[in-house]
Design a protein around this motif. Structure first.
Motif, PDB file in Angstrom:
ATOM      1  N   ASP A 226       0.834  -1.213   0.000  1.00  0.00           N
ATOM      2  CA  ASP A 226       0.000   0.000   0.000  1.00  0.00           C
ATOM      3  C   ASP A 226       0.863   1.255   0.000  1.00  0.00           C
ATOM      4  N   GLN A 227       1.919   1.260   0.810  1.00  0.00           N
ATOM      5  CA  GLN A 227       2.803   2.424   0.836  1.00  0.00           C
ATOM      6  C   GLN A 227       3.469   2.655  -0.515  1.00  0.00           C
ATOM      7  N   GLN A 228       3.932   1.565  -1.134  1.00  0.00           N
ATOM      8  CA  GLN A 228       4.596   1.716  -2.427  1.00  0.00           C
ATOM      9  C   GLN A 228       3.620   2.188  -3.500  1.00  0.00           C
ATOM     10  N   ARG A 229       2.364   1.683  -3.435  1.00  0.00           N
ATOM     11  CA  ARG A 229       1.372   2.126  -4.412  1.00  0.00           C
ATOM     12  C   ARG A 229       1.080   3.611  -4.283  1.00  0.00           C
ATOM     13  N   VAL A 230       0.915   4.119  -3.044  1.00  0.00           N
ATOM     14  CA  VAL A 230       0.649   5.553  -2.838  1.00  0.00           C
ATOM     15  C   VAL A 230       1.839   6.390  -3.276  1.00  0.00           C
ATOM     16  N   TRP A 253      -8.938  24.803 -13.363  1.00  0.00           N
ATOM     17  CA  TRP A 253      -9.732  23.804 -12.644  1.00  0.00           C
ATOM     18  C   TRP A 253      -9.025  22.447 -12.608  1.00  0.00           C
ATOM     19  N   GLU A 254      -8.433  22.050 -13.700  1.00  0.00           N
ATOM     20  CA  GLU A 254      -7.711  20.784 -13.726  1.00  0.00           C
ATOM     21  C   GLU A 254      -6.490  20.825 -12.820  1.00  0.00           C
ATOM     22  N   ARG A 255      -5.794  21.993 -12.798  1.00  0.00           N
ATOM     23  CA  ARG A 255      -4.623  22.113 -11.927  1.00  0.00           C
ATOM     24  C   ARG A 255      -5.050  22.031 -10.445  1.00  0.00           C
ATOM     25  N   ALA A 256      -6.166  22.691 -10.100  1.00  0.00           N
ATOM     26  CA  ALA A 256      -6.647  22.643  -8.719  1.00  0.00           C
ATOM     27  C   ALA A 256      -7.064  21.217  -8.341  1.00  0.00           C
ATOM     28  N   ASP A 257      -7.710  20.508  -9.266  1.00  0.00           N
ATOM     29  CA  ASP A 257      -8.098  19.119  -8.995  1.00  0.00           C
ATOM     30  C   ASP A 257      -6.881  18.242  -8.787  1.00  0.00           C
ATOM     31  N   LEU A 258      -5.831  18.445  -9.576  1.00  0.00           N
ATOM     32  CA  LEU A 258      -4.605  17.664  -9.438  1.00  0.00           C
ATOM     33  C   LEU A 258      -3.922  17.945  -8.106  1.00  0.00           C
ATOM     34  N   GLU A 259      -3.913  19.203  -7.690  1.00  0.00           N
ATOM     35  CA  GLU A 259      -3.299  19.546  -6.402  1.00  0.00           C
ATOM     36  C   GLU A 259      -4.091  18.943  -5.238  1.00  0.00           C
ATOM     37  N   THR A 260      -5.410  18.930  -5.354  1.00  0.00           N
ATOM     38  CA  THR A 260      -6.228  18.316  -4.307  1.00  0.00           C
ATOM     39  C   THR A 260      -5.949  16.813  -4.201  1.00  0.00           C
ATOM     40  N   THR A 261      -5.826  16.137  -5.345  1.00  0.00           N
ATOM     41  CA  THR A 261      -5.525  14.699  -5.341  1.00  0.00           C
ATOM     42  C   THR A 261      -4.169  14.426  -4.718  1.00  0.00           C
ATOM     43  N   ILE A 262      -3.184  15.292  -5.023  1.00  0.00           N
ATOM     44  CA  ILE A 262      -1.846  15.115  -4.439  1.00  0.00           C
ATOM     45  C   ILE A 262      -1.894  15.293  -2.928  1.00  0.00           C
ATOM     46  N   ALA A 263      -2.670  16.300  -2.459  1.00  0.00           N
ATOM     47  CA  ALA A 263      -2.777  16.516  -1.008  1.00  0.00           C
ATOM     48  C   ALA A 263      -3.421  15.325  -0.318  1.00  0.00           C
ATOM     49  N   VAL A 264      -4.447  14.728  -0.925  1.00  0.00           N
ATOM     50  CA  VAL A 264      -5.105  13.555  -0.327  1.00  0.00           C
ATOM     51  C   VAL A 264      -4.139  12.377  -0.260  1.00  0.00           C
ATOM     52  N   LEU A 265      -3.378  12.167  -1.314  1.00  0.00           N
ATOM     53  CA  LEU A 265      -2.431  11.058  -1.335  1.00  0.00           C
ATOM     54  C   LEU A 265      -1.314  11.275  -0.324  1.00  0.00           C
ATOM     55  N   GLU A 266      -0.866  12.510  -0.157  1.00  0.00           N
ATOM     56  CA  GLU A 266       0.164  12.780   0.852  1.00  0.00           C
ATOM     57  C   GLU A 266      -0.354  12.484   2.254  1.00  0.00           C
ATOM     58  N   ARG A 267      -1.624  12.823   2.506  1.00  0.00           N
ATOM     59  CA  ARG A 267      -2.197  12.526   3.806  1.00  0.00           C
ATOM     60  C   ARG A 267      -2.314  11.002   4.008  1.00  0.00           C
ATOM     61  N   GLN A 268      -2.675  10.259   2.956  1.00  0.00           N
ATOM     62  CA  GLN A 268      -2.733   8.803   3.056  1.00  0.00           C
ATOM     63  C   GLN A 268      -1.358   8.204   3.325  1.00  0.00           C
ATOM     64  N   GLU A 269      -0.346   8.742   2.661  1.00  0.00           N
ATOM     65  CA  GLU A 269       1.011   8.246   2.899  1.00  0.00           C
ATOM     66  C   GLU A 269       1.447   8.513   4.332  1.00  0.00           C
ATOM     67  N   LYS A 270       1.096   9.691   4.858  1.00  0.00           N
ATOM     68  CA  LYS A 270       1.454  10.014   6.230  1.00  0.00           C
ATOM     69  C   LYS A 270       0.739   9.096   7.213  1.00  0.00           C
ATOM     70  N   ASP A 271      -0.550   8.833   6.952  1.00  0.00           N
ATOM     71  CA  ASP A 271      -1.303   7.941   7.830  1.00  0.00           C
ATOM     72  C   ASP A 271      -0.731   6.525   7.821  1.00  0.00           C
ATOM     73  N   LEU A 272      -0.379   6.062   6.628  1.00  0.00           N
ATOM     74  CA  LEU A 272       0.202   4.706   6.540  1.00  0.00           C
ATOM     75  C   LEU A 272       1.538   4.616   7.277  1.00  0.00           C
ATOM     76  N   THR A 273       2.314   5.679   7.206  1.00  0.00           N
ATOM     77  CA  THR A 273       3.630   5.661   7.865  1.00  0.00           C
ATOM     78  C   THR A 273       3.484   5.689   9.387  1.00  0.00           C
ATOM     79  N   HIS A 274       2.608   6.566   9.897  1.00  0.00           N
ATOM     80  CA  HIS A 274       2.449   6.683  11.357  1.00  0.00           C
ATOM     81  C   HIS A 274       1.675   5.496  11.935  1.00  0.00           C
ATOM     82  N   ARG A 275       0.735   4.927  11.173  1.00  0.00           N
ATOM     83  CA  ARG A 275      -0.063   3.818  11.679  1.00  0.00           C
ATOM     84  C   ARG A 275       0.803   2.586  11.866  1.00  0.00           C
TER      85      ARG A 275
END
Length: 276
Positions: A226-230, A253-275
């Motif tokens: 999961d970490q490697q996939r994110v 709009w596409e740039r803002a959507d891409l930045e939002t997706t990157i922020a969500v993935l960074e939060r998922q990576e952080k959660d996976l690392t701390h969990r």
């Protein structure tokens, strides 16, 4: 003189051979090639066949003459030792042996292998009908003691025969028997229900423990996957965001959507690392 006579008497004399019978049956000759392989035996030690007239095994006499004639030996239709036996009409019947020993052996082996390869028909036995249970056994397993008592009370209130002092009607008697039966079997039913619930709890606990053990073996590889996939998805999106051609062709709009997706993935990576 006495000694010479005694010497002559003690010397064995050569016996004359019995002459062969020249009798031939009036029936047609038996052709060995037309018989099934299991109805004749060409073994030189006991050459024989099944007589078509009496269906018994009879030896074949082969005379070493110019014709090399073969025929069945004389035999009877009754068992040995029977008084006044009747001779079989197949006695002295000519036999035409036009099959070699090798051919007969091969045919016999093929027949044995074919017979061994057959499957026996499976016998499916019809199940025996079970005796029909009584009405009390059928209804008694569907209702408990409280329900049976309520049914009896409701029937007594609505039935003029059961409410009076007269004997109860047929339905009233059945309901009375049902109430008594359920009341008598209520403790055993509660005990069985408690045992079933305890068994279900133990089974659920065992399944949960087995699941935890299995997941404990596979948790580490799954977490790393999961970490490697994110991380791979984040790397690909960051490259897209930093590519000049993508920045010029994409809309805000596409740039803002891409930045939002990157922020969500960074939060998922952080959660996976701390969990972990």
């Amino acid at each position: 003189m006495t000694a010479s006579v005694r010497e002559i008497e003690t010397v064995s004399r050569q016996r004359q051979r019995r002459t062969r019978s020249r009798t031939i049956s009036h029936l047609d000759p038996i052709v060995v090639s037309k018989l099934p392989a299991h109805e004749y035996d060409l073994d030189p030690a006991c050459i024989s066949l099944v007589c078509p007239s009496c269906r018994t095994w009879v030896p074949i006499r082969v005379a070493d003459t110019q014709r090399a004639t073969a025929k069945l030996v004389p035999h009877h239709t009754e068992q040995a030792g029977t008084e006044d036996p009747v001779r079989c009409p197949g006695s002295h019947r000519l036999v035409t042996i036009n099959v070699t020993v090798a051919t007969w052996s091969r045919r016999l082996e093929e027949g044995i292998s074919e017979t061994n390869g057959r499957r026996a028909d499976r016998v499916i036995r019809k199940p025996q009908p079970m005796p029909t249970p009584a009405v009390m056994q059928i209804v008694g397993g569907l209702v408990d003691d409280k329900t049976a008592r309520k049914l009896q009370q409701t029937h007594v209130k609505s039935c003029t025969t059961c409410s009076a002092a007269t004997p109860r009607c047929a339905d009233g008697r059945r309901l009375a028997h049902l109430a008594a039966h359920t009341q008598r079997t209520a403790p055993l039913r509660r005990q069985r229900q408690t045992e079933q619930e305890e068994w279900a709890d133990k089974r659920a606990w065992a399944l949960r423990l087995l699941h935890d053990q299995q997941w404990g073996k596979a948790a580490d590889p799954v977490h790393k996957t999961d970490q490697q996939r994110v991380r791979d998805v984040l790397t690909a999106l960051r490259k897209m965001l930093l590519t000049p051609t993508k920045l010029t062709t994409s809309s805000p709009w596409e740039r803002a959507d891409l930045e939002t997706t990157i922020a969500v993935l960074e939060r998922q990576e952080k959660d996976l690392t701390h969990r972990w």
